[in-house]
Design a protein around this motif. Structure first.
Motif, PDB file in Angstrom:
ATOM      1  N   PRO A 503      41.500  61.598  48.221  1.00  0.00           N
ATOM      2  CA  PRO A 503      40.636  60.860  48.808  1.00  0.00           C
ATOM      3  C   PRO A 503      39.791  59.530  48.602  1.00  0.00           C
ATOM      4  O   PRO A 503      40.778  58.560  47.879  1.00  0.00           O
ATOM      5  CB  PRO A 503      39.545  62.062  47.926  1.00  0.00           C
ATOM      6  CG  PRO A 503      40.937  61.745  46.350  1.00  0.00           C
ATOM      7  CD  PRO A 503      42.144  62.202  46.762  1.00  0.00           C
ATOM      8  N   GLN A 504      39.041  59.373  49.453  1.00  0.00           N
ATOM      9  CA  GLN A 504      38.605  58.258  49.527  1.00  0.00           C
ATOM     10  C   GLN A 504      37.468  57.782  48.393  1.00  0.00           C
ATOM     11  O   GLN A 504      36.276  59.129  47.766  1.00  0.00           O
ATOM     12  CB  GLN A 504      37.772  58.085  50.704  1.00  0.00           C
ATOM     13  CG  GLN A 504      39.139  57.240  51.708  1.00  0.00           C
ATOM     14  CD  GLN A 504      38.054  56.783  53.029  1.00  0.00           C
ATOM     15  OE1 GLN A 504      37.794  57.001  53.784  1.00  0.00           O
ATOM     16  NE2 GLN A 504      38.532  55.786  53.712  1.00  0.00           N
ATOM     17  N   ASP A 505      36.783  56.825  48.104  1.00  0.00           N
ATOM     18  CA  ASP A 505      36.029  56.209  47.037  1.00  0.00           C
ATOM     19  C   ASP A 505      35.030  55.142  47.302  1.00  0.00           C
ATOM     20  O   ASP A 505      36.025  54.469  48.242  1.00  0.00           O
ATOM     21  CB  ASP A 505      36.149  56.065  45.503  1.00  0.00           C
ATOM     22  CG  ASP A 505      37.144  55.153  44.872  1.00  0.00           C
ATOM     23  OD1 ASP A 505      37.611  54.406  46.360  1.00  0.00           O
ATOM     24  OD2 ASP A 505      37.212  54.576  44.139  1.00  0.00           O
ATOM     25  N   PHE A 506      33.829  55.235  47.697  1.00  0.00           N
ATOM     26  CA  PHE A 506      33.400  54.027  48.041  1.00  0.00           C
ATOM     27  C   PHE A 506      32.083  53.611  46.742  1.00  0.00           C
ATOM     28  O   PHE A 506      31.811  54.145  45.796  1.00  0.00           O
ATOM     29  CB  PHE A 506      32.341  54.650  48.740  1.00  0.00           C
ATOM     30  CG  PHE A 506      32.996  54.949  50.002  1.00  0.00           C
ATOM     31  CD1 PHE A 506      33.166  53.796  51.282  1.00  0.00           C
ATOM     32  CD2 PHE A 506      33.557  56.091  50.542  1.00  0.00           C
ATOM     33  CE1 PHE A 506      34.392  54.348  52.748  1.00  0.00           C
ATOM     34  CE2 PHE A 506      34.573  56.824  51.528  1.00  0.00           C
ATOM     35  CZ  PHE A 506      34.369  56.178  52.181  1.00  0.00           C
ATOM     36  N   VAL A 507      31.995  52.535  46.831  1.00  0.00           N
ATOM     37  CA  VAL A 507      31.023  51.812  45.889  1.00  0.00           C
ATOM     38  C   VAL A 507      30.105  50.941  46.838  1.00  0.00           C
ATOM     39  O   VAL A 507      30.136  50.512  47.374  1.00  0.00           O
ATOM     40  CB  VAL A 507      31.666  50.491  45.051  1.00  0.00           C
ATOM     41  CG1 VAL A 507      30.679  49.870  43.853  1.00  0.00           C
ATOM     42  CG2 VAL A 507      32.425  51.022  43.516  1.00  0.00           C
ATOM     43  N   ILE A 508      28.830  51.940  46.744  1.00  0.00           N
ATOM     44  CA  ILE A 508      27.618  51.273  47.837  1.00  0.00           C
ATOM     45  C   ILE A 508      26.189  50.961  46.572  1.00  0.00           C
ATOM     46  O   ILE A 508      25.787  51.926  46.297  1.00  0.00           O
ATOM     47  CB  ILE A 508      27.316  53.117  48.341  1.00  0.00           C
ATOM     48  CG1 ILE A 508      28.543  53.488  48.700  1.00  0.00           C
ATOM     49  CG2 ILE A 508      26.112  52.854  49.821  1.00  0.00           C
ATOM     50  CD1 ILE A 508      28.979  52.680  50.525  1.00  0.00           C
ATOM     51  N   LEU A 509      26.295  50.133  47.604  1.00  0.00           N
ATOM     52  CA  LEU A 509      24.641  49.645  47.156  1.00  0.00           C
ATOM     53  C   LEU A 509      23.556  50.210  48.549  1.00  0.00           C
ATOM     54  O   LEU A 509      23.569  49.777  49.274  1.00  0.00           O
ATOM     55  CB  LEU A 509      24.786  47.691  47.701  1.00  0.00           C
ATOM     56  CG  LEU A 509      23.035  47.425  47.454  1.00  0.00           C
ATOM     57  CD1 LEU A 509      22.456  47.762  46.517  1.00  0.00           C
ATOM     58  CD2 LEU A 509      23.048  45.893  47.662  1.00  0.00           C
ATOM     59  N   ALA A 510      22.443  51.043  47.513  1.00  0.00           N
ATOM     60  CA  ALA A 510      21.882  51.933  49.031  1.00  0.00           C
ATOM     61  C   ALA A 510      20.111  50.763  48.467  1.00  0.00           C
ATOM     62  O   ALA A 510      19.936  51.051  47.766  1.00  0.00           O
ATOM     63  CB  ALA A 510      21.124  52.910  48.074  1.00  0.00           C
ATOM     64  N   SER A 511      19.646  50.763  49.552  1.00  0.00           N
ATOM     65  CA  SER A 511      18.615  49.795  49.297  1.00  0.00           C
ATOM     66  C   SER A 511      17.201  50.876  50.676  1.00  0.00           C
ATOM     67  O   SER A 511      17.843  50.830  51.436  1.00  0.00           O
ATOM     68  CB  SER A 511      18.690  48.007  49.752  1.00  0.00           C
ATOM     69  OG  SER A 511      19.532  47.433  48.901  1.00  0.00           O
TER      70      SER A 511
END
Length: 584
Positions: A503-511
């Protein structure tokens, strides 16, 4: 609403490159992980006739003002280069004329954003300055300025700097409510859209400095320095008094903002010279913020001192106060600014500077603040000023750059949305799929009208923790850090897709941003960041997103046959990805 969506991810491959993976899924149109919602305007290619006047003349912004000046010896410094103070005068005058052309009444300079000087201008060359109003708010407006130099003999031209100034319209000592700007070209739409985010960044600038200083330890940078050459900061202190005369003032009797900036540059140069014992060159100016006006007859006291000296640059702080009579006890604070100087050798390379010893008390505070501003300045120049294609997909995150990463996150999405060369690929049941292909990027955008209030859609889409409830491409979402009210960092895990074993993982900044004015969209922008607490692990394949998010436009009380309810909103998913990124 269920539609066939084209989902796209940018995934790492061996050798440092990236490959573009595309597949088709049956999923709700608004639920795609790789969706980005862009602007409301039509995505069909803009006809060139829209950029021409009715009589066949080329379109020109009605607020645009151009000024050309020949650099004479009286305009130059001791190096035979155009004095930055003189250039600031010309910039302020051109910008003021543009602001007054839009407002129809006198305008005053409220602030001037950071300026980075890329090239110097020599005697005999021509300075070309162009200014136009990017956006008008309630009583203030942002004016964009471009400065270029020209050698009339060789016909060569150079970009010198770009500047952004804020002006306020005044009529009979009261502020004037401004009419709105109607952008027409892609450039105007981009500047108009991003101006709201720049305005937000100006308002939080002081708090950004305070927050960083709260976590900034006092450090003396002795590395690679000649500690035998130490200059006490007090030896660089300069104080000068200027009497404001009619030639220094505008038609309202207020001192020209450009004149004050020129005087500030003069005392700052003297302070820098006392440290390096050479002729310094001004490379950057922090934001000018005018706290109040000064008039003809005022005395302006200008104070400058070197706050800190780094390996190849130094910061000089300048303060301006005004008073009317010698016996006046209270002096009005007019302006403060911070200027960065370097000393260039005959090959135009920066020389090493001596170390400066701050005085106890206020001197140490200024020393620490200068170190903090330098860190912010470097982060800002990297994040905000560099081109999008020069940035990595995942940018390092730390408290000193959070304001600028958030700005870049929102502005990248808005700039992508403002492009006018989207091509309609397909349209089914009023859901349109558009594509945009650049040199290194391929972007997807969808446009649809849904029967949901825009504010409710904004609340749902901006909280990624609720995403797994309705999006099967989100298996798990963890809130890593709630940065502030409008920004948060999430760790997202997606399920195994296709033949991929992991599976993929992401570290996301949500603005997220609420509308600044009527007609603006609700914006949720997503991009990848890197965190030391969440490194790549063998358990997952780390995915990255360069530019993604949502823009939701309120349609008001518009009625449609497909959605017979009030207050629908227009949602438009778009994705920017890298078909192939060659490793350096």
């Amino acid at each position: 609403m269920w539609r066939d969506l084209l989902l796209s991810f940018s995934t790492p491959v061996s050798g440092g490159g990236h490959r573009w993976v595309v597949w088709s899924r049956k999923t709700p149109a608004e639920l795609s992980f790789a969706s980005v919602f862009s602007g409301r305007q039509s995505r069909k290619s803009t006809s060139r006739t829209e950029k021409t006047m009715a009589d066949g003349e080329e379109y020109r912004n009605p607020t645009e003002v151009q000024m050309s000046q020949l650099v004479l010896p009286c305009h130059t410094n001791q190096r035979g280069e155009l004095s930055v103070g003189q250039l600031l005068k010309w910039i302020d005058t051109t910008a003021c004329l543009s602001a007054e052309r839009h407002a129809g009444c006198p305008c005053v300079t409220a602030s001037m954003d950071d300026i980075y000087f890329e090239h110097t201008i020599r005697v005999g060359q021509v300075v070309n300055i162009k200014a136009k109003v990017n956006r008008a708010f309630n009583t203030s407006m942002e004016v964009g300025i471009q400065v270029a130099s020209e050698d009339t003999c060789s016909e060569k031209q150079w970009n010198v700097c770009k500047a952004l100034a804020t002006f306020v319209a005044h009529r009979e000592l009261s502020k004037v409510k401004l009419k709105q700007i109607s952008p027409r070209t892609e450039e105007e739409k981009t500047e108009h859209s991003v101006a709201a985010e720049r305005r937000r960044m100006r308002l939080v600038y002081a708090d950004t400095i305070k927050d960083l200083l709260a976590n900034c330890a006092m450090q003396y940078d002795l590395e690679s320095r000649d500690c035998s050459h130490v200059v006490p900061a007090e030896k660089t202190r300069v104080e000068s008094v200027e009497l404001v005369l009619p030639p220094h003032a505008n038609h309202q009797g207020n001192t020209f903002g450009g004149q004050i900036m020129a005087w500030m540059e003069n005392v700052a140069t003297i302070a820098a010279s006392r440290l390096c014992r050479a002729h310094p060159t001004l490379k950057a100016i922090e934001m000018f913020h005018f706290r109040g006006p000064s008039q003809v007859g005022d005395r302006l006291v200008l104070k400058a001192i070197v706050n800190n000296a780094f390996k190849h640059s130094m910061e000089v702080g300048v303060c301006v106060e005004a008073y009317r009579q010698e016996a006046e006890a209270h002096r009005r604070h007019i302006n403060s600014a911070f200027m960065t100087f370097v000393v260039l050798d005959p090959n135009d390379q920066p020389q090493m500077l001596p170390w400066i010893r701050p005085q106890p008390g206020d001197g140490e505070r200024r020393y620490r603040e200068a170190s903090a501003r330098r860190k912010i300045r470097l982060d800002r120049k990297y994040i905000v000023s560099c081109k999008q294609e020069e940035m990595p997909l995942s940018v390092p995150w730390d408290p000193s750059n959070q304001v600028y990463l958030s700005y870049n996150n929102i502005s990248s999405l808005k700039m992508l949305a403002a492009k006018d060369n989207w091509a309609l690929s397909s349209e089914i049941n009023q859901v349109g799929l558009y594509t945009l292909e650049d040199d290194k990027y391929l972007s997807f955008h969808m446009e649809m009208l849904v029967n949901v209030d825009a504010a409710h859609a904004f609340l749902l889409l901006s909280d990624l923790r609720r995403r797994p409830e309705w999006d099967k491409h989100y298996r798990n979402v963890e809130l890593v850090q709630q940065v502030d009210e409008d920004d948060a960092i999430y760790h997202v895990i997606s399920p195994i897709l296709g033949t991929d074993p992991k599976p993929q993982d992401f570290v996301i900044l949500a603005s997220r941003r609420k509308p600044c004015d009527h007609g603006d969209p609700y914006v949720i922008a997503l991009r990848s960041v890197t965190l030391p607490t969440h490194p790549e692990t063998p358990e997952y394949r780390r995915g990255e997103t360069l530019c993604s998010g949502f823009c939701v436009w309120r349609e008001g009380d518009q009625m449609t046959k497909d959605f017979p309810f009030r207050c629908p909103c227009r949602i438009q998913p778009t994705l920017q990805t890298t078909p192939y990124l060659q490793a350096a």
